[in-house]
Motif scaffolding. Structure first.
Motif, PDB file in Angstrom:
ATOM      1  N   ASP A 224       3.277   6.418  63.183  1.00 29.57           N
ATOM      2  CA  ASP A 224       4.041   6.452  64.288  1.00 29.57           C
ATOM      3  C   ASP A 224       5.487   7.300  63.531  1.00 29.57           C
ATOM      4  N   GLU A 225       5.619   7.220  62.458  1.00 24.60           N
ATOM      5  CA  GLU A 225       6.900   7.649  61.620  1.00 24.60           C
ATOM      6  C   GLU A 225       6.765   9.304  61.499  1.00 24.60           C
ATOM      7  N   ASP A 226       5.525   9.669  61.685  1.00 20.14           N
ATOM      8  CA  ASP A 226       5.370  11.276  61.540  1.00 20.14           C
ATOM      9  C   ASP A 226       5.669  12.125  62.643  1.00 20.14           C
ATOM     10  N   PHE A 227       5.530  11.373  63.785  1.00 20.94           N
ATOM     11  CA  PHE A 227       5.977  12.093  65.016  1.00 20.94           C
ATOM     12  C   PHE A 227       7.335  12.454  65.021  1.00 20.94           C
ATOM     13  N   ALA A 228       8.431  11.853  64.636  1.00 15.53           N
ATOM     14  CA  ALA A 228       9.780  12.395  64.455  1.00 15.53           C
ATOM     15  C   ALA A 228       9.985  13.577  63.600  1.00 15.53           C
TER      16      ALA A 228
ATOM     17  N   VAL B 107      -3.126   2.817  80.342  1.00 14.45           N
ATOM     18  CA  VAL B 107      -4.023   4.154  79.722  1.00 14.45           C
ATOM     19  C   VAL B 107      -3.376   5.560  79.656  1.00 14.45           C
ATOM     20  N   TYR B 108      -2.617   5.519  80.703  1.00 13.09           N
ATOM     21  CA  TYR B 108      -1.747   7.041  80.857  1.00 13.09           C
ATOM     22  C   TYR B 108      -0.561   6.662  79.676  1.00 13.09           C
ATOM     23  N   THR B 109      -0.479   7.842  79.088  1.00  6.41           N
ATOM     24  CA  THR B 109       0.417   7.721  77.993  1.00  6.41           C
ATOM     25  C   THR B 109       1.495   8.873  78.064  1.00  6.41           C
ATOM     26  N   PRO B 110       2.857   9.051  78.070  1.00  5.43           N
ATOM     27  CA  PRO B 110       3.704  10.019  78.325  1.00  5.43           C
ATOM     28  C   PRO B 110       3.563  11.344  77.413  1.00  5.43           C
ATOM     29  N   PRO B 111       4.240  12.401  77.602  1.00  4.13           N
ATOM     30  CA  PRO B 111       4.067  13.446  76.893  1.00  4.13           C
ATOM     31  C   PRO B 111       4.860  12.954  75.583  1.00  4.13           C
ATOM     32  N   LEU B 112       4.374  13.605  74.277  1.00  3.57           N
ATOM     33  CA  LEU B 112       4.980  12.962  73.182  1.00  3.57           C
ATOM     34  C   LEU B 112       6.378  13.517  72.993  1.00  3.57           C
ATOM     35  N   GLY B 113       6.818  14.450  73.518  1.00  2.00           N
ATOM     36  CA  GLY B 113       8.166  15.057  73.796  1.00  2.00           C
ATOM     37  C   GLY B 113       8.276  16.419  73.785  1.00  2.00           C
ATOM     38  N   TYR B 114       9.180  16.918  73.338  1.00  5.72           N
ATOM     39  CA  TYR B 114       9.473  18.481  73.521  1.00  5.72           C
ATOM     40  C   TYR B 114       9.638  18.814  71.767  1.00  5.72           C
ATOM     41  N   TRP B 115       8.572  19.997  71.612  1.00  2.00           N
ATOM     42  CA  TRP B 115       8.339  20.624  70.142  1.00  2.00           C
ATOM     43  C   TRP B 115       9.727  20.705  69.539  1.00  2.00           C
ATOM     44  N   ARG B 116      10.059  20.090  68.512  1.00  2.69           N
ATOM     45  CA  ARG B 116      11.375  20.131  67.644  1.00  2.69           C
ATOM     46  C   ARG B 116      12.743  20.060  68.470  1.00  2.69           C
ATOM     47  N   GLU B 117      12.493  19.344  69.440  1.00  2.13           N
ATOM     48  CA  GLU B 117      13.898  18.960  70.060  1.00  2.13           C
ATOM     49  C   GLU B 117      14.043  17.615  70.439  1.00  2.13           C
ATOM     50  N   PRO B 118      14.253  16.742  69.088  1.00  2.42           N
ATOM     51  CA  PRO B 118      14.374  15.078  69.392  1.00  2.42           C
ATOM     52  C   PRO B 118      15.557  14.774  70.359  1.00  2.42           C
TER      53      PRO B 118
ATOM     54  N   GLN C 256       7.903  11.488  69.948  1.00  2.00           N
ATOM     55  CA  GLN C 256       8.181  10.121  69.913  1.00  2.00           C
ATOM     56  C   GLN C 256       6.567   9.571  69.912  1.00  2.00           C
ATOM     57  N   PRO C 257       6.191   8.760  69.067  1.00  2.29           N
ATOM     58  CA  PRO C 257       4.843   8.224  69.161  1.00  2.29           C
ATOM     59  C   PRO C 257       4.339   7.553  70.697  1.00  2.29           C
ATOM     60  N   PRO C 258       3.036   7.513  70.988  1.00  2.91           N
ATOM     61  CA  PRO C 258       2.740   6.788  72.301  1.00  2.91           C
ATOM     62  C   PRO C 258       3.189   5.628  72.394  1.00  2.91           C
ATOM     63  N   PRO C 259       3.527   4.955  73.549  1.00  2.00           N
ATOM     64  CA  PRO C 259       3.872   3.573  73.597  1.00  2.00           C
ATOM     65  C   PRO C 259       2.721   2.730  73.512  1.00  2.00           C
ATOM     66  N   ALA C 260       1.505   3.134  73.731  1.00  5.29           N
ATOM     67  CA  ALA C 260       0.234   2.511  73.736  1.00  5.29           C
ATOM     68  C   ALA C 260      -0.847   3.344  73.266  1.00  5.29           C
ATOM     69  N   ARG C 261      -1.935   2.663  72.801  1.00  3.39           N
ATOM     70  CA  ARG C 261      -3.261   3.541  72.462  1.00  3.39           C
ATOM     71  C   ARG C 261      -4.480   3.016  73.134  1.00  3.39           C
ATOM     72  N   ILE C 262      -4.387   2.997  74.306  1.00  2.00           N
ATOM     73  CA  ILE C 262      -5.698   2.372  74.841  1.00  2.00           C
ATOM     74  C   ILE C 262      -6.491   3.523  75.451  1.00  2.00           C
TER      75      ILE C 262
END
Length: 536
Positions: free
Chosen positions: A3-7, A386-397, A12-18
């Protein structure tokens, strides 16, 4: 991926892994399952070749090995700017098998956009062809991370591609374990709202699309699939080859986006499902061509005017599927199927996603009120979480945090839901026109203008005004040459006066022979704003 690697990448890491029920976990596993189930069945069909699943699997294995020999590893960005060919699909599945991050770049993008995407993504390899080699060569000096450019149709510059594709290389890829929840694709937005943003999705996000749409009967797994839109648009890759391979069915490459050869191909290849952009639907109706029986046709990429929907039904006897989707989903959030839609509605929420309309402070608004369209996973049933959101915008926290605030995806689009759950999009928040303190939604005006038979297309934009803040400008593409623009303007103004509040009637009217468009056929409104802006 921890999870800490996503930053590290502004994500952001996915809120669930189903994992999705009864489904492969990752994209590479989809291909493996197809090979095991039907090795000799057709997998890819283009004009110059037809490949079985076994042949595709062998090619993917060889190209994955080639990537490894070039020093590429999981997490590295592999970019491709190629036309719709078997090579593009093979490269994509090889990148997924390696655990790399795919970056699709449409060939028609100008050099500046290609440079931005390659630089922003930090792509280590670019796959290109001879038609854009000179353009890419002129950019190499500005791209320090780009270690390799393989021009795959030039043997002297192909990086070993031809040898790998013809099985001259016998080495085998190491097959590292794939993390289905790690970044797998950076999907750059089309640029209609300014500088492209890199939306990041995992292999899980891509797999969920066919897993859920087939499970809920939204799309037919038995249909023969095809596409004419660019597969470098990753949403098209998901709804095309990924979905076809998930169903262990072939994917077929359309010859053109021009309707005459495309419709001929639909008949010849017995295509069962395909998506058009609205301009293609309009051209189809103008051409009056017959469609093959049993075809399921969807429209996406931009809103389809109600008058076009009705004309399509009157001509062909079935409802064209409309939808609401966006890069951040990925693909569809709401879809109509073969149902009669309320005037202007896009569709009903897909069953594995929960759609809400929210205020600026994040409150869920009552039925019928207009606010921001937000979405996330359903909370009950076999698809809960089961649906997970996008992980975010690349290099734009900061943008990532804004996109995912409150535990839902904020689309940036304004819309409303009715009592039956139909979603109607009012407009993108970035396209809202603030005229004299009042909100003007361009899509509302565009729906009225599309009712006129002499309007082929239209777009409403705002332009700065010292007194009003912004004025509303209607840009109109007449249906045929020689139309009296003054008479048409008067008729359109009268039509607006009949259906709109006075302050929503356009202040200015501009007539065009063509509109600036992106690869998906969307009108590029920032360019239109430049064209209608007052000269200083």
């Amino acid at each position: 991926m921890k999870d800490e690697d996503f930053a590290t990448y502004g994500l952001q890491p996915p809120p669930a892994r189903i994992d999705p029920p009864n489904s492969p976990r990752d994209v590479a596993e989809i291909l493996d399952r197809s090979i095991a189930s039907a090795p000799d069945a057709e997998a890819l069909v283009e004009a110059s070749q037809r490949m079985t699943f076994a042949q595709v699997g062998s090619a993917v294995e060889s190209v994955t090995t080639l990537f490894e020999q070039a020093g590429l590893k999981p997490g590295d960005r592999i970019a491709a700017s190629l036309g719709n060919t078997c090579d593009l699909v093979i490269a994509f599945f090889a990148a997924m098998r390696l655990g790399a991050v795919w970056v699709g770049i449409n060939k028609i993008l100008p050099a500046g956009d290609k440079r931005y995407i390659l630089d922003h993504s930090g792509a280590k390899l670019l796959l290109a062809d001879a038609s854009i080699a000179g353009q890419i060569d002129s950019l190499r000096g500005e791209l320090s991370a780009l270690a390799h450019v393989w021009v795959i149709d030039e043997p002297a510059r192909d990086g070993g591609w031809h040898a790998a594709r013809t099985m001259e290389s016998q080495a085998r890829a190491s097959r590292p374990p794939v993390d289905p929840y790690a970044p797998a694709a950076i999907m750059y937005t089309s640029g209609t709202t300014g500088v492209p943003k890199g939306v990041v999705h995992s292999q899980h996000n891509m797999v969920v699309v066919p897993a859920a749409t087939f499970a809920h009967g939204i799309l037919s797994p038995d249909a023969s699939r095809g596409a004419a839109l660019p597969l470098t648009i990753t949403n098209v890759m998901i709804l095309g080859p990924i979905s076809a391979f998930f169903a262990i069915r072939p994917f077929k490459f359309g010859p053109s986006t021009k309707v005459a050869p495309l419709v001929e191909w639909l008949h010849a290849e017995q295509i069962g499902q395909i998506a058009f952009v609205p301009t293609m639907v309009y051209d189809l109706l103008q051409a009056g061509l017959d469609l093959p029986p049993g075809l399921s046709l969807g429209a996406g990429g931009a809103p389809l005017p109600q008058v076009i929907r009705e004309a399509f039904f009157n001509r062909y006897g079935f409802h064209i599927g409309t939808s609401y989707g966006l890069t951040e989903a990925p693909t569809v959030v709401a879809i109509s199927g073969d149902q009669i839609t309320p005037d202007g509605a896009s569709g009903l929420a897909v069953p594995h996603m929960d759609v809400t309309i929210r205020s600026e402070d994040g409150r869920v608004l009552p039925i019928g009120e207009t606010g921001e369209v937000c979405f996330g996973p359903v909370s009950e049933g076999p698809w809960a979480g089961v649906y997970t959101p996008p992980l975010g915008y690349w290099r734009e926290p900061e943008r990532t945090a804004a996109l995912l605030r409150g535990g839902v995806v904020h689309s940036g689009d304004h819309g409303r839901l009715n009592e039956e759950g139909w979603l109607t999009i009012a407009d993108r928040s970035s396209e809202l026109i603030l005229r004299g303190g009042s909100n003007v939604y361009p899509a509302e005006i565009e729906r009225i203008l599309h009712r006129h038979d002499d309007v082929a297309d239209c777009a409403v934009v705002g332009r700065p005004d010292l007194r009003m803040g912004m004025l509303t400008v209607a840009c109109v593409l007449p249906a045929r040459p020689g139309i009296d623009a003054d008479a048409l303007r008067d008729e359109l103004r009268a039509l607006c006066a009949e259906h709109l509040t006075r302050y929503k009637i356009p202040d200015e009217w501009r007539f065009f022979e063509e509109f600036p468009r992106n690869a998906m056929g969307k009108v590029v409104k920032p360019k239109l704003r430049e064209l209608v802006a007052p000269t200083i």
